[in-house]
Design a protein around this motif. Structure first.
Motif, PDB file in Angstrom:
ATOM      1  N   ALA A   1       0.336   3.649   7.672  1.00 20.79           N
ATOM      2  CA  ALA A   1       0.089   3.757   9.113  1.00 20.79           C
ATOM      3  C   ALA A   1      -1.400   3.838   9.435  1.00 20.79           C
ATOM      4  O   ALA A   1      -1.807   3.587  10.564  1.00 20.79           O
ATOM      5  CB  ALA A   1       0.816   4.976   9.672  1.00 20.79           C
ATOM      6  N   GLN A   2      -2.211   4.205   8.431  1.00 22.61           N
ATOM      7  CA  GLN A   2      -3.646   4.394   8.692  1.00 22.61           C
ATOM      8  C   GLN A   2      -4.482   3.162   8.352  1.00 22.61           C
ATOM      9  O   GLN A   2      -5.703   3.186   8.491  1.00 22.61           O
ATOM     10  CB  GLN A   2      -4.155   5.592   7.894  1.00 22.61           C
ATOM     11  CG  GLN A   2      -3.525   6.896   8.385  1.00 22.61           C
ATOM     12  CD  GLN A   2      -3.677   8.006   7.366  1.00 22.61           C
ATOM     13  OE1 GLN A   2      -4.735   8.603   7.266  1.00 22.61           O
ATOM     14  NE2 GLN A   2      -2.635   8.251   6.595  1.00 22.61           N
ATOM     15  N   LEU A   3      -3.860   2.087   7.884  1.00 22.88           N
ATOM     16  CA  LEU A   3      -4.630   0.883   7.534  1.00 22.88           C
ATOM     17  C   LEU A   3      -5.141   0.200   8.796  1.00 22.88           C
ATOM     18  O   LEU A   3      -4.451   0.162   9.814  1.00 22.88           O
ATOM     19  CB  LEU A   3      -3.750  -0.100   6.755  1.00 22.88           C
ATOM     20  CG  LEU A   3      -3.262   0.382   5.391  1.00 22.88           C
ATOM     21  CD1 LEU A   3      -2.359  -0.680   4.772  1.00 22.88           C
ATOM     22  CD2 LEU A   3      -4.426   0.689   4.475  1.00 22.88           C
TER      23      LEU A   3
ATOM     24  N   TYR B   1      -3.134   2.270  -4.133  1.00 20.05           N
ATOM     25  CA  TYR B   1      -3.729   3.433  -3.473  1.00 20.05           C
ATOM     26  C   TYR B   1      -5.021   2.985  -2.803  1.00 20.05           C
ATOM     27  O   TYR B   1      -5.933   2.496  -3.471  1.00 20.05           O
ATOM     28  CB  TYR B   1      -4.014   4.521  -4.507  1.00 20.05           C
ATOM     29  CG  TYR B   1      -4.917   5.615  -4.006  1.00 20.05           C
ATOM     30  CD1 TYR B   1      -4.428   6.612  -3.176  1.00 20.05           C
ATOM     31  CD2 TYR B   1      -6.264   5.655  -4.358  1.00 20.05           C
ATOM     32  CE1 TYR B   1      -5.253   7.614  -2.702  1.00 20.05           C
ATOM     33  CE2 TYR B   1      -7.098   6.656  -3.887  1.00 20.05           C
ATOM     34  CZ  TYR B   1      -6.595   7.628  -3.062  1.00 20.05           C
ATOM     35  OH  TYR B   1      -7.417   8.611  -2.592  1.00 20.05           O
ATOM     36  N   ASP B   2      -5.100   3.130  -1.474  1.00 21.58           N
ATOM     37  CA  ASP B   2      -6.294   2.716  -0.742  1.00 21.58           C
ATOM     38  C   ASP B   2      -7.297   3.868  -0.734  1.00 21.58           C
ATOM     39  O   ASP B   2      -7.042   4.919  -0.124  1.00 21.58           O
ATOM     40  CB  ASP B   2      -5.917   2.327   0.694  1.00 21.58           C
ATOM     41  CG  ASP B   2      -7.097   1.696   1.428  1.00 21.58           C
ATOM     42  OD1 ASP B   2      -8.260   2.070   1.135  1.00 21.58           O
ATOM     43  OD2 ASP B   2      -6.862   0.833   2.287  1.00 21.58           O
ATOM     44  N   PRO B   3      -8.457   3.712  -1.414  1.00 23.53           N
ATOM     45  CA  PRO B   3      -9.420   4.823  -1.521  1.00 23.53           C
ATOM     46  C   PRO B   3     -10.055   5.197  -0.184  1.00 23.53           C
ATOM     47  O   PRO B   3     -10.696   6.236  -0.070  1.00 23.53           O
ATOM     48  CB  PRO B   3     -10.471   4.296  -2.512  1.00 23.53           C
ATOM     49  CG  PRO B   3     -10.360   2.818  -2.435  1.00 23.53           C
ATOM     50  CD  PRO B   3      -8.922   2.498  -2.090  1.00 23.53           C
TER      51      PRO B   3
ATOM     52  N   GLN C   1     -19.003 -11.996  -5.810  1.00 24.60           N
ATOM     53  CA  GLN C   1     -18.010 -11.502  -6.749  1.00 24.60           C
ATOM     54  C   GLN C   1     -18.027  -9.991  -6.687  1.00 24.60           C
ATOM     55  O   GLN C   1     -19.062  -9.366  -6.514  1.00 24.60           O
ATOM     56  CB  GLN C   1     -18.208 -12.038  -8.154  1.00 24.60           C
ATOM     57  CG  GLN C   1     -19.276 -11.353  -8.968  1.00 24.60           C
ATOM     58  CD  GLN C   1     -19.219 -11.864 -10.406  1.00 24.60           C
ATOM     59  OE1 GLN C   1     -19.066 -13.052 -10.648  1.00 24.60           O
ATOM     60  NE2 GLN C   1     -19.338 -10.958 -11.346  1.00 24.60           N
ATOM     61  N   HIS C   2     -16.844  -9.432  -6.758  1.00 26.23           N
ATOM     62  CA  HIS C   2     -16.705  -7.994  -6.580  1.00 26.23           C
ATOM     63  C   HIS C   2     -15.880  -7.447  -7.729  1.00 26.23           C
ATOM     64  O   HIS C   2     -14.763  -7.902  -7.969  1.00 26.23           O
ATOM     65  CB  HIS C   2     -16.011  -7.723  -5.248  1.00 26.23           C
ATOM     66  CG  HIS C   2     -15.708  -6.273  -5.037  1.00 26.23           C
ATOM     67  ND1 HIS C   2     -16.685  -5.337  -4.836  1.00 26.23           N
ATOM     68  CD2 HIS C   2     -14.533  -5.610  -5.019  1.00 26.23           C
ATOM     69  CE1 HIS C   2     -16.113  -4.150  -4.683  1.00 26.23           C
ATOM     70  NE2 HIS C   2     -14.819  -4.290  -4.803  1.00 26.23           N
ATOM     71  N   GLN C   3     -16.467  -6.482  -8.465  1.00 25.30           N
ATOM     72  CA  GLN C   3     -15.744  -5.852  -9.567  1.00 25.30           C
ATOM     73  C   GLN C   3     -15.322  -4.462  -9.137  1.00 25.30           C
ATOM     74  O   GLN C   3     -16.117  -3.714  -8.574  1.00 25.30           O
ATOM     75  CB  GLN C   3     -16.635  -5.775 -10.808  1.00 25.30           C
ATOM     76  CG  GLN C   3     -15.912  -5.189 -12.018  1.00 25.30           C
ATOM     77  CD  GLN C   3     -16.621  -5.523 -13.319  1.00 25.30           C
ATOM     78  OE1 GLN C   3     -17.608  -6.271 -13.314  1.00 25.30           O
ATOM     79  NE2 GLN C   3     -16.125  -4.992 -14.418  1.00 25.30           N
ATOM     80  N   GLU C   4     -14.071  -4.125  -9.381  1.00 27.22           N
ATOM     81  CA  GLU C   4     -13.557  -2.847  -8.910  1.00 27.22           C
ATOM     82  C   GLU C   4     -12.467  -2.357  -9.838  1.00 27.22           C
ATOM     83  O   GLU C   4     -11.815  -3.155 -10.503  1.00 27.22           O
ATOM     84  CB  GLU C   4     -12.988  -3.052  -7.496  1.00 27.22           C
ATOM     85  CG  GLU C   4     -12.561  -1.767  -6.817  1.00 27.22           C
ATOM     86  CD  GLU C   4     -12.066  -2.022  -5.389  1.00 27.22           C
ATOM     87  OE1 GLU C   4     -12.785  -2.686  -4.617  1.00 27.22           O
ATOM     88  OE2 GLU C   4     -10.961  -1.560  -5.074  1.00 27.22           O
ATOM     89  N   THR C   5     -12.297  -1.048  -9.879  1.00 31.23           N
ATOM     90  CA  THR C   5     -11.153  -0.462 -10.577  1.00 31.23           C
ATOM     91  C   THR C   5     -10.269   0.167  -9.518  1.00 31.23           C
ATOM     92  O   THR C   5     -10.669   1.128  -8.865  1.00 31.23           O
ATOM     93  CB  THR C   5     -11.612   0.581 -11.604  1.00 31.23           C
ATOM     94  OG1 THR C   5     -12.468  -0.072 -12.551  1.00 31.23           O
ATOM     95  CG2 THR C   5     -10.427   1.183 -12.336  1.00 31.23           C
TER      96      THR C   5
ATOM     97  N   THR D   1       0.861  -1.187   0.000  1.00 30.75           N
ATOM     98  CA  THR D   1       0.000   0.000   0.000  1.00 30.75           C
ATOM     99  C   THR D   1       0.898   1.239   0.000  1.00 30.75           C
ATOM    100  O   THR D   1       2.015   1.200   0.540  1.00 30.75           O
ATOM    101  CB  THR D   1      -0.915  -0.009   1.240  1.00 30.75           C
ATOM    102  OG1 THR D   1      -1.709  -1.189   1.208  1.00 30.75           O
ATOM    103  CG2 THR D   1      -1.833   1.206   1.281  1.00 30.75           C
ATOM    104  N   LEU D   2       0.427   2.311  -0.621  1.00 29.24           N
ATOM    105  CA  LEU D   2       1.188   3.554  -0.704  1.00 29.24           C
ATOM    106  C   LEU D   2       1.781   3.898   0.668  1.00 29.24           C
ATOM    107  O   LEU D   2       1.043   3.948   1.655  1.00 29.24           O
ATOM    108  CB  LEU D   2       0.249   4.657  -1.188  1.00 29.24           C
ATOM    109  CG  LEU D   2       0.865   5.924  -1.762  1.00 29.24           C
ATOM    110  CD1 LEU D   2       1.692   5.618  -3.016  1.00 29.24           C
ATOM    111  CD2 LEU D   2      -0.240   6.914  -2.093  1.00 29.24           C
ATOM    112  N   PRO D   3       3.112   4.104   0.763  1.00 21.61           N
ATOM    113  CA  PRO D   3       3.723   4.340   2.085  1.00 21.61           C
ATOM    114  C   PRO D   3       3.034   5.434   2.895  1.00 21.61           C
ATOM    115  O   PRO D   3       2.892   5.300   4.114  1.00 21.61           O
ATOM    116  CB  PRO D   3       5.167   4.718   1.728  1.00 21.61           C
ATOM    117  CG  PRO D   3       5.429   3.952   0.465  1.00 21.61           C
ATOM    118  CD  PRO D   3       4.123   3.976  -0.301  1.00 21.61           C
ATOM    119  N   ALA D   4       2.552   6.487   2.226  1.00 22.19           N
ATOM    120  CA  ALA D   4       1.877   7.580   2.951  1.00 22.19           C
ATOM    121  C   ALA D   4       0.590   7.119   3.627  1.00 22.19           C
ATOM    122  O   ALA D   4       0.058   7.812   4.492  1.00 22.19           O
ATOM    123  CB  ALA D   4       1.576   8.730   1.990  1.00 22.19           C
TER     124      ALA D   4
END
Ligand SMILES: [Zn+2]
Ligand SMILES: [Zn+2]
Length: 156
Positions: free
Chosen positions: A60-62, A126-128, A109-113, A54-57
């Motif tokens: 810490a928030q995950l 990038y975690d939205p 089933q889950h479709q995502e971009t 996950t993006l380093p920035a």
């Protein structure tokens, strides 16, 4: 565990020659490769890889405990990558996919971009749920050396 095992992301591929390389520390050279490695990490309950990719920035928030529970309480049935789209700047990309899994409620089933960002030499997810915000002329919070307006603000 046997030496030869099928990769969770692709039944025609050997784990050691597919996502296993990235789990062992090799940099994923395409967003699609990282997408696949993250799926395989969910299947193998490799929560550390989910965090590290996950993006380093955002790391810490995950919510690591929620990620761990989702990984462990789901039976993962397969991944289909539908499209990979890398922006001309070679730093931002999207990967469209469908993930299949089963839990106590049944099959899903889950479709995502998903969005992938390459601040320097490797791609990250990038975690939205953890938005990047900054002044337009400030350094981009993704960690690249660019201004926010010239980096993630143009794509997210
Ligand atoms: Zn794989
Ligand atoms: Zn950025």
């Amino acid at each position: 565990m046997t030496a030869i095992s099928t990769c969770p992301c692709d039944a025609n591929n050997d784990y050691q020659n597919c996502c296993g390389r990235y789990h062992a520390g090799a940099a994923a050279n395409t967003p699609q490769a990282l997408m696949r490695a993250r799926y395989s990490a969910f299947v193998r309950h490799n929560i550390e890889f989910i965090q590290a990719s996950t993006l380093p920035a955002q790391q810490a928030q995950l919510d690591m405990e929620a990620i761990r529970q989702w990984s462990q309480n789901s039976q993962w049935l397969g991944l289909e990558v539908i499209a990979e789209n890398i922006q001309p700047d070679q730093r931002h990309a999207t990967v469209e996919f469908i993930a299949h899994w089963q839990d106590a409620q049944g099959r899903h089933q889950h479709q995502e971009t998903s969005v992938f960002i390459k601040p320097a030499d490797c791609w990250y997810f990038y975690d939205p749920n953890v938005p990047l915000t900054a002044e337009r002329n400030a350094p981009c919070p993704c960690g690249s050396a660019l201004k926010f307006k010239k980096c993630c603000a143009s794509y997210l």
